[in-house]
Design a protein around this motif. Structure first.
Motif, PDB file in Angstrom:
ATOM      1  N   HIS A  27      -2.088 -15.811 -23.493  1.00 58.09           N
ATOM      2  CA  HIS A  27      -1.994 -15.038 -22.471  1.00 58.09           C
ATOM      3  C   HIS A  27      -3.246 -14.112 -23.015  1.00 58.09           C
ATOM      4  O   HIS A  27      -3.204 -13.134 -22.329  1.00 58.09           O
ATOM      5  CB  HIS A  27      -1.178 -14.666 -22.097  1.00 58.09           C
ATOM      6  N   ILE A  28      -2.951 -13.293 -24.007  1.00 55.01           N
ATOM      7  CA  ILE A  28      -4.164 -12.637 -24.779  1.00 55.01           C
ATOM      8  C   ILE A  28      -4.871 -13.108 -25.872  1.00 55.01           C
ATOM      9  O   ILE A  28      -4.965 -13.575 -26.566  1.00 55.01           O
ATOM     10  CB  ILE A  28      -2.709 -11.122 -25.745  1.00 55.01           C
ATOM     11  N   SER A  31      -4.259 -21.332 -30.455  1.00 54.97           N
ATOM     12  CA  SER A  31      -5.245 -20.676 -29.257  1.00 54.97           C
ATOM     13  C   SER A  31      -6.073 -20.809 -28.847  1.00 54.97           C
ATOM     14  O   SER A  31      -6.586 -21.340 -27.512  1.00 54.97           O
ATOM     15  CB  SER A  31      -5.155 -18.973 -29.554  1.00 54.97           C
ATOM     16  N   ASP A  56      -6.151 -25.775 -21.589  1.00 51.45           N
ATOM     17  CA  ASP A  56      -6.662 -25.463 -20.246  1.00 51.45           C
ATOM     18  C   ASP A  56      -7.485 -25.275 -19.706  1.00 51.45           C
ATOM     19  O   ASP A  56      -7.342 -24.956 -18.660  1.00 51.45           O
ATOM     20  CB  ASP A  56      -5.923 -24.096 -20.411  1.00 51.45           C
ATOM     21  N   THR A 103      -3.316  -3.941 -26.460  1.00 49.56           N
ATOM     22  CA  THR A 103      -2.502  -4.716 -24.906  1.00 49.56           C
ATOM     23  C   THR A 103      -1.406  -5.320 -25.754  1.00 49.56           C
ATOM     24  O   THR A 103      -0.719  -4.757 -24.980  1.00 49.56           O
ATOM     25  CB  THR A 103      -3.498  -6.454 -25.260  1.00 49.56           C
TER      26      THR A 103
END
Length: 917
Positions: free
Chosen positions: A226-227, A262, A269, A399
């Motif tokens: 998500h990051i 990642s 995805d 973030t």
């Protein structure tokens, strides 16, 4: 298969009982308006999918006329799928055949009693379909440039096929008011009475061809990050490689902490990937636990949802992947573990696995690994991840730790960390936990430098030595070091085994979670799994854990020990397989052999047992071995364990050789013979020869006398004396001696075992006693003994023993014509046999299942079960298996000649001798 035919595969076995009759002929255009499926239906249930559904059913249709017609229709639909150059016309023709097949299935009555006229019309349609197949074949055989050049001519040929089909349809008089949806509902309704039962039988047979339970727990694919900054172009590049026309082999390589996983998850995805690969054909294979080729192979089976009789070979997995040409994508994550962790010869075996996967042209491979080179002799597209660019690094840090967003030192700090994503993540967690500024973090880094680099998978860790909360509790550092070395983590309750010297566990776990160094799911502390993100090679206190849970089925702790070892099986096997010929820890070898015995009772695998033999032999041959007697004993134990494993896999000749080797070594130990263990090996030899059936009773008598003398040489050791009595009683039963002598020996042994509270040996005695009565056709006397034996076997937890005895209970019930009860016992026995991957037990249960189905007048179920049994018996090399194979073949021929079962047909079926033996 999704959509309106989801109910069809392997369920529908007979056509509808009603006959569509019409009083007037309508033109085909009317039929098309009423029956032609919508475009959406074609999208869901295309011709090829419908053909596959029909094919799964056609062999089970008991009406030859209809079965033959469906077979020809399948060929037309498949041929249509291959003639894509003239897609519109072919799809139209395909739709007409689709409709025609539905109507014919619906028209022929369930009983199969068709009129001469109807049979003639169906044969006429079938002849026409044969002509259409010939035309489509001619089109398909044309070279591609001819297909384009003669496109108009080929369309005309298809149009003529449609015209012939139109005329035949009108003659068949199928002008029905029914829409396709109505036809489907009617057919589905007609067959609903058969569906549940046939599904159950079909599922049982499907499992028998893949009988073993899953080799390891299957893990779900992690969610995408998500990051995620600065990697979009890398993701797009990899996506374009994977969706290219030819299957790609992409390796994401680089140093630790660069975010390889990642990136891979972001690729998976991608919408483009989801369009190119069906969701069910995208697989994540976590390799971080695969510290050997054997573990990698087992993880592949688990993650790809493929089961097999044995997981010692890759052949079943490759065969299943090759059976369907649907495109698949495999993400082999953290592949450095299997590639770099083992010995050179193990790397060769891992490379062979890669080569075999890469040889499948429809399989795309995506690999992540911490290395400068891609693995194996394969043409890889290598993507080496660089550090983040300054903007992406800053965005990531801000973030994760917004408090430093405006710091002028943030850019310098990111550069000092080489813009490594993991380093940034851990440094941000460190700063957030200690409320440090970017300047403080930079000064700390400049002061400590590489002292902050952890040994965990060569990745940079910013939180190991300098996080304030960890410095406040030394136990946290110790626990982190231990957890870093466990491949799959552990549960809270088992931390005491991995870290026995810690005085507390709750506080260190909380500290490590605060520092973002471990993860813990949301269950209670005792049952939650606790793990770090990476691993290194290490031998934690696994030795003590295995040895403390070493037991046999006659021990009261056996079931609980099995459960404890199962909870840590992945960790234990991964660590024990690292024991090599240079290992100087005798207790480590002791644990290796103990765990191999555990696997022989649960999931027999020759890999670990063979490894134990190799290591034990090497240790024994070391001239500097400190304890020669103990070293020699371990070699004998390892051979006994490998023999036991092979026996449970029905590899009797191989098992015999290892039992013989073990017996000789126990008798020749440097410190003097171990007669009880030598006697147990002799008992295993006796049992193995009975299955091989290479000797008669006279030839085995010397072996019986020897084992009796070995087991009862010390009358004070009641357990071994009783084992000798059981062995003699078992031999008397097998050699068909006087039943009274057999029952006396077994009864005496049973009484001793009951006094000693030995459930498994008690069950064995009762089991053979029951079979003594069964062989005399005294099933009413044998059944209570068999049921008592089953209770004792369940108490012990020995799955193979449970399977054998439950099968005997089923045999008694079949002989007494109590078929419903027999099916329950067969289900229990089959489940246990599948759990341990025992081919003989699986085959015998399917044979019993076939007879029970026949006795309940279930012809399709009987055929399926007998065919499954025949396939299993064919894999086993023993006289018993060959005899049963012949019986199954004869019964299948008998069932193939009839359309329904009655008492006369049932009486013609042969029963296995095992029912009365």
């Amino acid at each position: 298969m999704p959509g309106c035919f989801a109910w069809c595969p392997r369920q529908v076995k007979t056509p509808s009982q009603s006959i569509i009759e019409t009083k007037s002929s309508k033109r085909l255009s009317d039929l098309e308006n009423q029956v032609t499926p919508s475009t959406a239906m074609y999208a869901i249930d295309g011709g090829l999918a419908f053909a596959e559904a029909l094919e799964s059913v056609s062999d089970l249709i008991p009406i030859p006329l209809l079965s033959n017609f469906v077979g020809v229709a399948i060929k037309v639909l498949e041929a249509c799928e291959e003639a894509t150059i003239i897609e519109e016309n072919v799809k139209d023709l395909q739709g007409r055949v689709y409709n025609l097949t539905l109507v014919v299935i619906h028209t022929v009555p369930v009983s199969g009693n068709t009129s001469v006229e109807l049979r003639g019309r169906i044969k006429q349609l079938q002849s026409l379909l044969d002509i259409i197949i010939a035309d489509l074949t001619k089109i398909k055989e044309q070279k591609k440039w001819l297909l384009v050049f003669f496109r108009t001519m080929n369309k005309e040929r298809i149009d003529k096929c449609k015209e012939r089909l139109n005329a035949a349809l009108e003659q068949f008089n199928v002008g029905s008011q029914l829409r396709v949806e109505d036809l489907l509902e009617k057919i589905k309704s007609d067959y609903s009475a058969f569906a549940a039962q046939l599904n159950r039988i079909e599922e049982a047979v499907h499992k028998t061809n893949q009988p073993h339970n899953a080799p390891l727990p299957r893990q779900d694919m992690p969610p995408p990050p998500h990051i995620f900054f600065g990697r979009e172009h890398v993701v797009d590049n990899i996506v374009s490689l994977l969706v290219s026309e030819h299957a790609s082999r992409v390796c994401i390589a680089g140093v630790g902490g660069m975010g390889k996983t990642s990136v891979a998850l972001a690729v998976i995805d991608s919408a483009t990937i989801k369009d190119a690969f069906a969701k069910r054909y995208i697989f994540w294979v976590p390799c971080v636990e695969a510290k050997s080729a054997d573990l990698l192979r087992r993880i592949l089976y688990a993650q790809l949802r493929i089961t097999a009789e044995s997981y010692d070979s890759l052949d079943p997995l490759i065969a299943e992947l090759d059976a369907s040409k649907e495109r698949r994508l495999l993400l082999l994550d953290n592949f450095e573990t299997p590639w770099l962790s083992g010995q050179p010869e193990d790397q060769t075996r891992v490379g062979d696995i890669l080569v075999r996967l890469a040889a499948l042209s429809h399989i795309s491979l995506l690999v992540t690994m911490t290395s400068g080179f891609a693995p194996g002799d394969i043409q890889w597209q290598t993507i080496e991840l660089p550090s983040l660019d300054p903007t992406a690094a800053r965005n990531t840090f801000e973030t994760l730790y917004p408090a430093v967003a405006d710091s002028p030192k943030l850019e310098e700090l990111s550069k000092a960390l080489d813009r490594n994503p993991l380093a940034i993540t851990l440094m941000a967690a460190h700063g957030k936990g200690s409320h440090a500024s970017a300047d403080d973090l930079l000064q700390e880094w400049n002061t400590t430098g590489t002292e902050m680099i952890s040994r965990v998978d060569r990745a940079i860790s910013m939180s190991v030595h300098r996080v304030e909360v960890m410095e406040s509790n030394h136990n946290a550092l110790t626990l982190f070091a231990i957890l870093s070395m466990i491949p799959a983590g552990t549960t809270g309750i088992n931390l005491r085994w991995w870290a026995p010297n810690l005085t507390s566990y709750l506080a260190p776990v909380q500290i490590l979670r605060t520092a973002a160094l471990i993860e813990q799911d949301d269950e209670s502390f005792e049952t939650s799994r606790i793990f770090v993100r990476t691993t290194i090679q290490y031998m934690p206190p696994v030795i003590r854990f295995v040895i403390d849970h070493r037991s046999t089925p006659d021990d009261s702790t056996f079931k609980s020990d099995l459960k404890a070892l199962a909870s840590e099986e992945t960790n234990i096997q991964g660590l024990l397989m690292q024991i090599d010929v240079h290992t100087s820890r005798p207790r480590a070898l002791e644990a290796l052999i103990a765990f191999a015995f555990y696997q022989s009772w649960t999931k027999p695998s020759t890999v670990l047992a063979s490894h134990a033999v190799m290591i034990a032999t090497a240790a024994h041959e070391d001239p500097d071995v400190p304890d020669p007697d103990a070293a020699a004993r371990r070699v004998a134990e390892a051979h006994q364990c490998l023999g036991k494993t092979l026996f449970r896999l029905d590899q009797y000749n191989e098992a015999y050789a290892h039992f013989e080797e073990a017996r000789g070594r126990f008798k020749d130990l440097p410190g003097g013979p171990d007669l009880p263990h030598a006697g147990e090996c002799s008992l295993e030899l006796l049992r193995t020869q009975m299955f091989i059936n290479i000797a008669d009773g006279d030839e085995l008598e010397p072996l019986v006398e020897e084992l009796k003398a070995s087991l009862s040489h010390d009358e004070n050791q009641k357990y071994h004396v009783a084992r000798g009595l059981f062995a003699v009683g078992y031999f008397l039963w097998w050699s068909r001696a006087e039943d009274e002598d057999t029952l006396n020996k077994l009864g005496t042994a049973k009484q001793i075992f009951e006094e000693l509270d030995c459930p498994a040996s008690t069950a064995e005695c009762l089991y053979v006693m029951a079979r003594t009565y069964i062989r005399r056709y005294e099933h009413l006397e044998g059944l209570p003994l068999a049921r008592e034996a089953l209770g004792k076997a369940e108490q012990s937890g020995d799955a193979l023993l449970i399977s054998d005895i439950a099968l005997t209970v089923a045999g008694c019930l079949i002989a007494l014509e109590l078929y419903d009860e027999a099916l329950g016992s067969v289900e229990q026995s089959l489940s246990s046999a599948q759990a341990v991957g025992n081919p003989l037990g699986i085959a015998q249960n399917l044979e019993f299942l076939g007879y029970c189905c026949a006795a309940k007048m279930d012809l399709p179920g009987a055929r399926i079960a007998y065919e499954g049994a025949r396939m299993q018996f064919a894999k086993i090399k023993s006289v018993q298996a060959r005899n049963s194979l012949a019986i199954c073949s004869v019964n299948l021929e008998e069932l193939g000649r009839i359309t329904e079962i009655d008492k006369i047909a049932l009486s013609a079926l042969k029963q296995s001798d095992f029912v009365h033996n």
